[in-house]
Each structure stands twice: as C-alpha cells, then as structure tokens.
Design a protein around this motif. Structure first.
Motif, PDB file in Angstrom:
ATOM      1  N   SER A  77      -2.721   5.425 -20.204  1.00 15.53           N
ATOM      2  CA  SER A  77      -3.145   4.028 -20.161  1.00 15.53           C
ATOM      3  C   SER A  77      -3.594   3.513 -21.521  1.00 15.53           C
ATOM      4  O   SER A  77      -3.824   2.326 -21.698  1.00 15.53           O
ATOM      5  CB  SER A  77      -4.291   3.856 -19.157  1.00 15.53           C
ATOM      6  N   GLY A  78      -3.766   4.403 -22.509  1.00 19.15           N
ATOM      7  CA  GLY A  78      -4.163   3.996 -23.852  1.00 19.15           C
ATOM      8  C   GLY A  78      -3.295   4.684 -24.878  1.00 19.15           C
ATOM      9  O   GLY A  78      -2.917   5.835 -24.717  1.00 19.15           O
ATOM     10  N   HIS A  79      -2.974   3.986 -25.993  1.00 20.72           N
ATOM     11  CA  HIS A  79      -2.074   4.564 -26.981  1.00 20.72           C
ATOM     12  C   HIS A  79      -2.643   4.435 -28.385  1.00 20.72           C
ATOM     13  O   HIS A  79      -3.816   4.745 -28.616  1.00 20.72           O
ATOM     14  CB  HIS A  79      -0.691   3.913 -26.865  1.00 20.72           C
ATOM     15  N   ALA A  80      -1.881   3.919 -29.305  1.00 21.07           N
ATOM     16  CA  ALA A  80      -2.261   3.922 -30.709  1.00 21.07           C
ATOM     17  C   ALA A  80      -3.490   3.057 -30.991  1.00 21.07           C
ATOM     18  O   ALA A  80      -4.154   3.237 -32.007  1.00 21.07           O
ATOM     19  CB  ALA A  80      -1.084   3.458 -31.567  1.00 21.07           C
ATOM     20  N   ASP A  81      -3.786   2.100 -30.131  1.00 23.38           N
ATOM     21  CA  ASP A  81      -4.925   1.232 -30.381  1.00 23.38           C
ATOM     22  C   ASP A  81      -6.251   1.909 -30.038  1.00 23.38           C
ATOM     23  O   ASP A  81      -7.321   1.384 -30.335  1.00 23.38           O
ATOM     24  CB  ASP A  81      -4.790  -0.057 -29.573  1.00 23.38           C
ATOM     25  N   MET A  82      -6.207   3.089 -29.426  1.00 23.58           N
ATOM     26  CA  MET A  82      -7.420   3.777 -29.026  1.00 23.58           C
ATOM     27  C   MET A  82      -7.767   4.864 -30.033  1.00 23.58           C
ATOM     28  O   MET A  82      -6.899   5.575 -30.527  1.00 23.58           O
ATOM     29  CB  MET A  82      -7.258   4.378 -27.626  1.00 23.58           C
ATOM     30  N   GLN A  83      -9.073   4.994 -30.334  1.00 26.84           N
ATOM     31  CA  GLN A  83      -9.517   5.999 -31.292  1.00 26.84           C
ATOM     32  C   GLN A  83      -9.306   7.408 -30.775  1.00 26.84           C
ATOM     33  O   GLN A  83      -8.968   8.321 -31.516  1.00 26.84           O
ATOM     34  CB  GLN A  83     -10.989   5.768 -31.613  1.00 26.84           C
ATOM     35  N   ALA A  84      -9.525   7.602 -29.477  1.00 29.84           N
ATOM     36  CA  ALA A  84      -9.347   8.916 -28.862  1.00 29.84           C
ATOM     37  C   ALA A  84      -8.776   8.738 -27.467  1.00 29.84           C
ATOM     38  O   ALA A  84      -8.994   7.721 -26.817  1.00 29.84           O
ATOM     39  CB  ALA A  84     -10.668   9.674 -28.808  1.00 29.84           C
ATOM     40  N   ILE A  85      -8.049   9.758 -27.020  1.00 34.29           N
ATOM     41  CA  ILE A  85      -7.492   9.770 -25.669  1.00 34.29           C
ATOM     42  C   ILE A  85      -8.476  10.498 -24.758  1.00 34.29           C
ATOM     43  O   ILE A  85      -8.911  11.612 -25.057  1.00 34.29           O
ATOM     44  CB  ILE A  85      -6.120  10.473 -25.647  1.00 34.29           C
ATOM     45  N   ARG A  86      -8.824   9.862 -23.632  1.00 32.33           N
ATOM     46  CA  ARG A  86      -9.737  10.477 -22.663  1.00 32.33           C
ATOM     47  C   ARG A  86      -8.904  11.249 -21.646  1.00 32.33           C
ATOM     48  O   ARG A  86      -8.211  10.667 -20.821  1.00 32.33           O
ATOM     49  CB  ARG A  86     -10.579   9.399 -21.980  1.00 32.33           C
ATOM     50  N   VAL A  87      -8.988  12.562 -21.741  1.00 32.22           N
ATOM     51  CA  VAL A  87      -8.154  13.453 -20.934  1.00 32.22           C
ATOM     52  C   VAL A  87      -8.957  13.957 -19.735  1.00 32.22           C
ATOM     53  O   VAL A  87      -9.996  14.611 -19.902  1.00 32.22           O
ATOM     54  CB  VAL A  87      -7.655  14.644 -21.776  1.00 32.22           C
ATOM     55  N   ALA A  88      -8.484  13.667 -18.530  1.00 33.85           N
ATOM     56  CA  ALA A  88      -9.147  14.122 -17.312  1.00 33.85           C
ATOM     57  C   ALA A  88      -8.607  15.492 -16.919  1.00 33.85           C
ATOM     58  O   ALA A  88      -7.398  15.709 -16.878  1.00 33.85           O
ATOM     59  CB  ALA A  88      -8.920  13.124 -16.183  1.00 33.85           C
ATOM     60  N   HIS A  89      -9.531  16.415 -16.610  1.00 35.10           N
ATOM     61  CA  HIS A  89      -9.158  17.768 -16.193  1.00 35.10           C
ATOM     62  C   HIS A  89     -10.090  18.188 -15.058  1.00 35.10           C
ATOM     63  O   HIS A  89     -11.029  17.440 -14.716  1.00 35.10           O
ATOM     64  CB  HIS A  89      -9.247  18.728 -17.378  1.00 35.10           C
ATOM     65  N   PRO A  90      -9.874  19.322 -14.419  1.00 34.97           N
ATOM     66  CA  PRO A  90     -10.651  19.647 -13.217  1.00 34.97           C
ATOM     67  C   PRO A  90     -12.169  19.651 -13.404  1.00 34.97           C
ATOM     68  O   PRO A  90     -12.906  19.425 -12.441  1.00 34.97           O
ATOM     69  CB  PRO A  90     -10.138  21.037 -12.838  1.00 34.97           C
ATOM     70  N   SER A  91     -12.645  19.891 -14.628  1.00 35.66           N
ATOM     71  CA  SER A  91     -14.091  19.938 -14.858  1.00 35.66           C
ATOM     72  C   SER A  91     -14.667  18.631 -15.380  1.00 35.66           C
ATOM     73  O   SER A  91     -15.885  18.522 -15.533  1.00 35.66           O
ATOM     74  CB  SER A  91     -14.435  21.072 -15.836  1.00 35.66           C
ATOM     75  N   GLY A  92     -13.818  17.651 -15.687  1.00 38.79           N
ATOM     76  CA  GLY A  92     -14.336  16.377 -16.173  1.00 38.79           C
ATOM     77  C   GLY A  92     -13.414  15.709 -17.172  1.00 38.79           C
ATOM     78  O   GLY A  92     -12.213  15.603 -16.946  1.00 38.79           O
ATOM     79  N   ILE A  93     -14.004  15.277 -18.295  1.00 40.34           N
ATOM     80  CA  ILE A  93     -13.267  14.524 -19.318  1.00 40.34           C
ATOM     81  C   ILE A  93     -13.478  15.185 -20.674  1.00 40.34           C
ATOM     82  O   ILE A  93     -14.589  15.623 -21.004  1.00 40.34           O
ATOM     83  CB  ILE A  93     -13.767  13.061 -19.406  1.00 40.34           C
ATOM     84  N   VAL A  94     -12.428  15.264 -21.470  1.00 42.25           N
ATOM     85  CA  VAL A  94     -12.545  15.651 -22.868  1.00 42.25           C
ATOM     86  C   VAL A  94     -11.806  14.601 -23.691  1.00 42.25           C
ATOM     87  O   VAL A  94     -10.742  14.120 -23.286  1.00 42.25           O
ATOM     88  CB  VAL A  94     -11.974  17.062 -23.136  1.00 42.25           C
ATOM     89  N   GLU A  95     -12.399  14.206 -24.815  1.00 45.05           N
ATOM     90  CA  GLU A  95     -11.760  13.250 -25.706  1.00 45.05           C
ATOM     91  C   GLU A  95     -11.105  13.982 -26.866  1.00 45.05           C
ATOM     92  O   GLU A  95     -11.693  14.904 -27.437  1.00 45.05           O
ATOM     93  CB  GLU A  95     -12.779  12.239 -26.232  1.00 45.05           C
TER      94      GLU A  95
END
Length: 384
Positions: free
Chosen positions: A324-342
């Motif tokens: 949902s976010g690309h080059a305009d975002m500073q970091a990608i918010r990655v959802a995984h089974p334990s939560g979120i990592v940027e």
C-alpha cells in the motif's frame, strides 16, 4: 572420552538467539568445525527440541556466529554466520542472519575487538557469507555496549537500546544480482498450475509468492501453515524451482535448506498477533509469512523484511503490486505473525535494471551468557 569446552557467548539479537565464537577458538578444519557447532546446539535431534544443546528447537534459535579479524579494507571485523538444522546433521553457510547481525557490533566492542568512546559507536562489519558490508550504530557507555533503552522489537519481550543496521549495496548477495533472472516477475509451473513469483536477492535471496495463489489468506499463524501438509509441500516445491531459476542449484533436489527463503505475501489486512494483539490493516503496508529451514517463522527474518522492503520499491514486482506504500514512504511497515517491523530501502532504476543503494532496520540485542559451551566427544574419538 570427556567433553571439550570452548569459550563462547550466548546472545539474543533481534528475534533470534545464537552462540558467538571468536575465530581463534574455532578449529580450522571445516568438517570438525561443523561437528562442533552441531554438538553445541544439540543437533541433530529427531524430537525437534535440541535438549542436549543450546538450541531452542526452531531455526531462529539454532544459530552460530564466528567473529574474527577483518579481511576487508572497509571493515573492523569479519562476521560469519552458520544456520544449524534442528533435526538433521546439516550446517548451512549460504546465508546471513539479519537479527544476529545486530549483536555483532556489541560483541566486538564488549570483547575489545573494537575500541569505542562513550556515545554512538560505529562498527563496520564484513558479512563473510554474503561478502557485503554492514554498519552497526549503537550507544556505548564506559567502553561497553548499552543494553537498556526504550526500543521495542515485536516478538521480543521488554525493551532495549536501539541498534541501527545499514546494509550497504545489499543486492546480489549469493546470486548474480538484485534480480537474478533479470525479470521482476517469473512464472513457475507446478503440476500444470502457473504461479507468478518475484525472485529478489537483497541481503538474502527470497522467492515471493502471493498468499491467495497458494490457498492462504496471508494472516495465518505459523502453526496453521505448518500443519497444512499440502501447502508446505507446495511451498517447498516452489522454493526449489525458484532456486534453480536464481542459479542456486542445478536441479530442485540439489537446492540447500537455507537459500532461498520462500515468503508468502499479501495486501494489508487485520490480523491477530501471536501475543493476542489485533493489528489493523491501516497500521501496515504489506503482510508476510516466511518459511526458513522448512519451518514457518514466528516473526520474519530481518533480511527477509529488508528484501521485502526492497521488492516493494521495484515497480511491477509482486510485492509492489500488493504493497500500500511505495517510494513516497520512508519505510515499509511489514506485518508478520508477531507484529510489525519497519524496513527502509533506497532503490532506483539504473540503465535497464534496478539498483539498491542501502537498507536500514532497527533492532535490539543483549548478551545472555558468557563462558564455555560443552562439546560432546565425537564418535570414534579416543579418550582425552
């Protein structure tokens, strides 16, 4: 026959744990070194628990690190990573562990390999498996790495001091380049079914496939994926076929356990984490369920998150389509089974291809034990 005791440090780095050794304490013979690591971690264990060693029964807890003098002009230390299989007598040297990378800098400072003044330390790490450079930045006080702080890592209880990891020029770690086949989408056929996949090598090689193409929603818990034998078998076949395309094996049967990883990706959607929290779709940019060493990860490998962040910025790739976010975002918010990592990445087109300049992630680490680890006598050895 008696046990041998080897100096070692036990570290948590990010959402992984592993044994750290000085290179000077490791046997020069590679076969003997592998036997040493298998014994130290408690492998192979047909029960899958590694009760007779320091391993924890999963790939994220069955790891070893060897630190030595630098062999690269732009580095302060050499860092070699070993992934030890749980149920097989296998040590895989073909990949890096991003999570344990976060503990390399603190280990180097605490062990006196790198001198650091109070404040922010910079340790330049030569990652031997991938032949890449990592810059680790973290706070130091009284000549030692600080462990306390307010930084959190989903999947890890408590807080710690932040460790910034910059992976420099992470494309093409063990393959020919960022896109080993030169294509952003590859179509792989399994039993007459066609699967669109993106094969990307950034910090580690990963084969990405869409969740709905393999019969998943993308929000499943790891145990749910592992108990679906048909899905696990399909993912393994896709991973091995992708590896051949990436040049990591001549045939599917010749492909190792560690590389490439296979990752199931999906568009953001509400899910429940392993600790019972609800994460809304608006809090994430893309979701991942990753397999490592034929097991479903309870979080996401740090190198996998970075590779995904890079892939999300490559136009036309499968992750780019779902993110949902690309080059305009500073970091990608990655959802995984334990939560979120940027994970952040600087990616751009150069000529007819894509290039990744760097990737950044934040972790925490803590020294858990120091002393000596016991190595059981090897079969066939005489009395010591």
């Amino acid at each position: 026959m008696t046990q041998t005791f080897i100096p070692a440090v036990f570290y948590r780095g990010g959402s992984s744990k592993g044994l750290f050794f000085h290179a000077r304490h490791c046997p020069p013979d590679h076969a003997v070194l592998e036997r040493m690591l298998l014994s130290a971690l408690g492998s192979p264990d047909p029960y899958g628990r590694q009760l007779d060693g320091m391993g924890g029964g999963t790939s994220s807890l069955s790891k070893a690190v060897i630190i030595g003098p630098p062999t690269h002009p732009d580095a302060d230390v050499d860092y070699t990573f070993a992934q030890v299989a749980v149920d097989r007598p296998v040590v895989d040297w073909g990949a890096n562990c991003g999570n344990l990378s976060s503990a390399v800098g603190p280990f180097a400072v605490d062990e006196g390999l790198v001198c650091a003044a109070d404040g922010e330390a910079l340790v330049r790490i030569h990652q031997v498996n991938t032949k890449k450079i990592i810059h680790a930045r973290f706070p130091v006080r009284n000549g030692k790495a600080v462990t306390t702080g307010n930084a959190t890592v989903d999947g890890v209880a408590g807080t710690g001091a932040p460790i910034a990891l910059d992976f420099l020029d992470p494309g093409g770690t063990v393959t020919s380049g960022l896109l080993p086949t030169g294509q952003v989408i590859e179509t792989i056929e399994i039993d007459g079914r066609a699967f669109d996949m993106s094969l990307v090598d950034a910090s580690n090689p990963v084969a990405f496939v869409a969740a709905n193409d393999v019969g998943l929603a993308g929000s499943e818990h790891p145990d749910t994926i592992e108990t679906d034998r048909a899905v696990m078998a399909l993912l393994d076949r896709l991973r091995r076929a992708a590896a051949v395309r990436m040049g990591l094996g001549q045939t599917p049967d010749s492909v190792g356990l560690a590389n490439p990883k296979i990752a199931v990706v999906s568009a953001p959607a509400t899910f429940v984490t392993l600790d019972g929290r609800t994460v809304e779709g608006a809090a994430q940019d893309i979701a991942i369920r990753m397999l490592s060493m034929e097991r479903a990860h309870r979080a996401v490998t740090l190198t996998g998150a970075m590779c995904l962040a890079v892939a999300c910025r490559i136009e036309g790739s499968l992750p780019h389509r779902l993110c949902s976010g690309h080059a305009d975002m500073q970091a990608i918010r990655v959802a995984h089974p334990s939560g979120i990592v940027e994970a952040g990445a600087t990616v751009f087109q150069r000529g007819n291809g894509w290039h990744v300049e760097s990737g950044r992630v934040y972790r925490t680490a803590r020294r858990l034990m120091q002393g000596e680890v016991a190595i059981a006598p090897f079969e066939g050895e005489g009395d010591r």
